[in-house]
Design a protein around this motif. Sequence first.
Motif, PDB file in Angstrom:
ATOM      1  N   PHE A 155       1.844-103.561 -16.478  1.00 34.85           N
ATOM      2  CA  PHE A 155       2.720-103.293 -15.421  1.00 34.85           C
ATOM      3  C   PHE A 155       3.030-101.904 -15.280  1.00 34.85           C
ATOM      4  N   GLN A 156       3.725-101.462 -16.357  1.00 36.52           N
ATOM      5  CA  GLN A 156       3.836 -99.860 -16.248  1.00 36.52           C
ATOM      6  C   GLN A 156       2.763 -98.961 -16.307  1.00 36.52           C
ATOM      7  N   HIS A 157       1.791 -99.285 -16.869  1.00 37.85           N
ATOM      8  CA  HIS A 157       0.386 -98.525 -16.398  1.00 37.85           C
ATOM      9  C   HIS A 157       0.054 -98.431 -15.162  1.00 37.85           C
ATOM     10  N   LEU A 158       0.001 -99.665 -14.490  1.00 37.08           N
ATOM     11  CA  LEU A 158      -0.371 -99.859 -13.126  1.00 37.08           C
ATOM     12  C   LEU A 158       0.385 -99.144 -12.247  1.00 37.08           C
TER      13      LEU A 158
ATOM     14  N   LEU B  63     -10.253 -95.811 -12.147  1.00 37.99           N
ATOM     15  CA  LEU B  63     -10.341 -94.380 -12.189  1.00 37.99           C
ATOM     16  C   LEU B  63      -9.331 -93.705 -13.391  1.00 37.99           C
ATOM     17  N   GLU B  64      -7.943 -93.880 -13.116  1.00 40.04           N
ATOM     18  CA  GLU B  64      -6.766 -93.572 -13.762  1.00 40.04           C
ATOM     19  C   GLU B  64      -6.553 -93.991 -15.146  1.00 40.04           C
TER      20      GLU B  64
ATOM     21  N   GLN C 183      -4.144 -96.956 -25.570  1.00 40.51           N
ATOM     22  CA  GLN C 183      -2.944 -96.169 -25.192  1.00 40.51           C
ATOM     23  C   GLN C 183      -1.855 -97.269 -24.580  1.00 40.51           C
ATOM     24  N   THR C 184      -0.634 -97.438 -24.869  1.00 42.19           N
ATOM     25  CA  THR C 184       0.374 -98.254 -24.192  1.00 42.19           C
ATOM     26  C   THR C 184       1.514 -97.071 -23.739  1.00 42.19           C
TER      27      THR C 184
ATOM     28  N   ALA D  70       3.057 -91.810 -22.454  1.00 43.48           N
ATOM     29  CA  ALA D  70       1.908 -92.561 -22.996  1.00 43.48           C
ATOM     30  C   ALA D  70       2.026 -92.099 -24.452  1.00 43.48           C
ATOM     31  N   TYR D  71       1.390 -93.090 -25.383  1.00 42.02           N
ATOM     32  CA  TYR D  71       1.154 -92.832 -26.720  1.00 42.02           C
ATOM     33  C   TYR D  71       0.013 -93.673 -27.122  1.00 42.02           C
ATOM     34  N   GLY D  72      -0.615 -93.218 -28.296  1.00 39.54           N
ATOM     35  CA  GLY D  72      -1.642 -94.176 -28.706  1.00 39.54           C
ATOM     36  C   GLY D  72      -1.390 -95.155 -29.530  1.00 39.54           C
ATOM     37  N   GLY D  73      -1.572 -96.518 -29.061  1.00 42.12           N
ATOM     38  CA  GLY D  73      -1.170 -97.531 -29.483  1.00 42.12           C
ATOM     39  C   GLY D  73      -1.618 -97.753 -30.845  1.00 42.12           C
TER      40      GLY D  73
END
Length: 202
Positions: free
Chosen positions: A71-74, A125-126, A135-136, A143-146
């Motif tokens: 959801f946060q990514h979207l 695309l994004e 990444q989460t 953003a950070y590498g999960g």
Amino acid sequence: MFYYLSGTVAHIEPYLAVIDCGGVGFACRTTSYTLSALKKGNKGKLFTYLNVREDAMELYGFATQEELNLFQHLISVSGVGPKAALSILSASTPANLALSIITGDEKALTCAQGIGKKIAQRVILELKDKLAKGQTISAKGEAYGGTGITVIPENKLSEASAALAVLGYSQGEINLALKGIDLDSLALEEIIKQALKKMMKG
């Protein structure tokens, strides 16, 4: 502000769940995927996101942290608001959505209510690279590498690993879950489904 809500499910309707926490009913906007995991009168726990605008404060709730992450990514995608994000998440499971974005499957996104081709293309695309690299997004929206491991999808194994990493599983858990699955003959979606079943049993 709120990390999660845990209480009795007091009310359910499309895109909305009310959780009673000590006599206070919190209205959480949510997805059909999360609603399917809740039952009125039973205990429920939702991981939350508070959306603050000039004219409103809205609480969003999700059955899993993985769905909250997506959801946060979207909503980080330009032109995608919380309502559109809920629509996209309601059309699929979190695992299938992550897979659709990583593999560039526009059709899977446009089947969501109110989502046109342009928005679907922008989401892919994004987010494609972010999700493929596992990444989460933290609660602050950074953003950070999960996993700390860059996964570049070149084959079914790495694409399945990337989709599972997005859902919050560690590389060790992913490797165990993928062990013994027939990667050559199965479709990517089926590989992910089987791996998720194994991890849920574990």
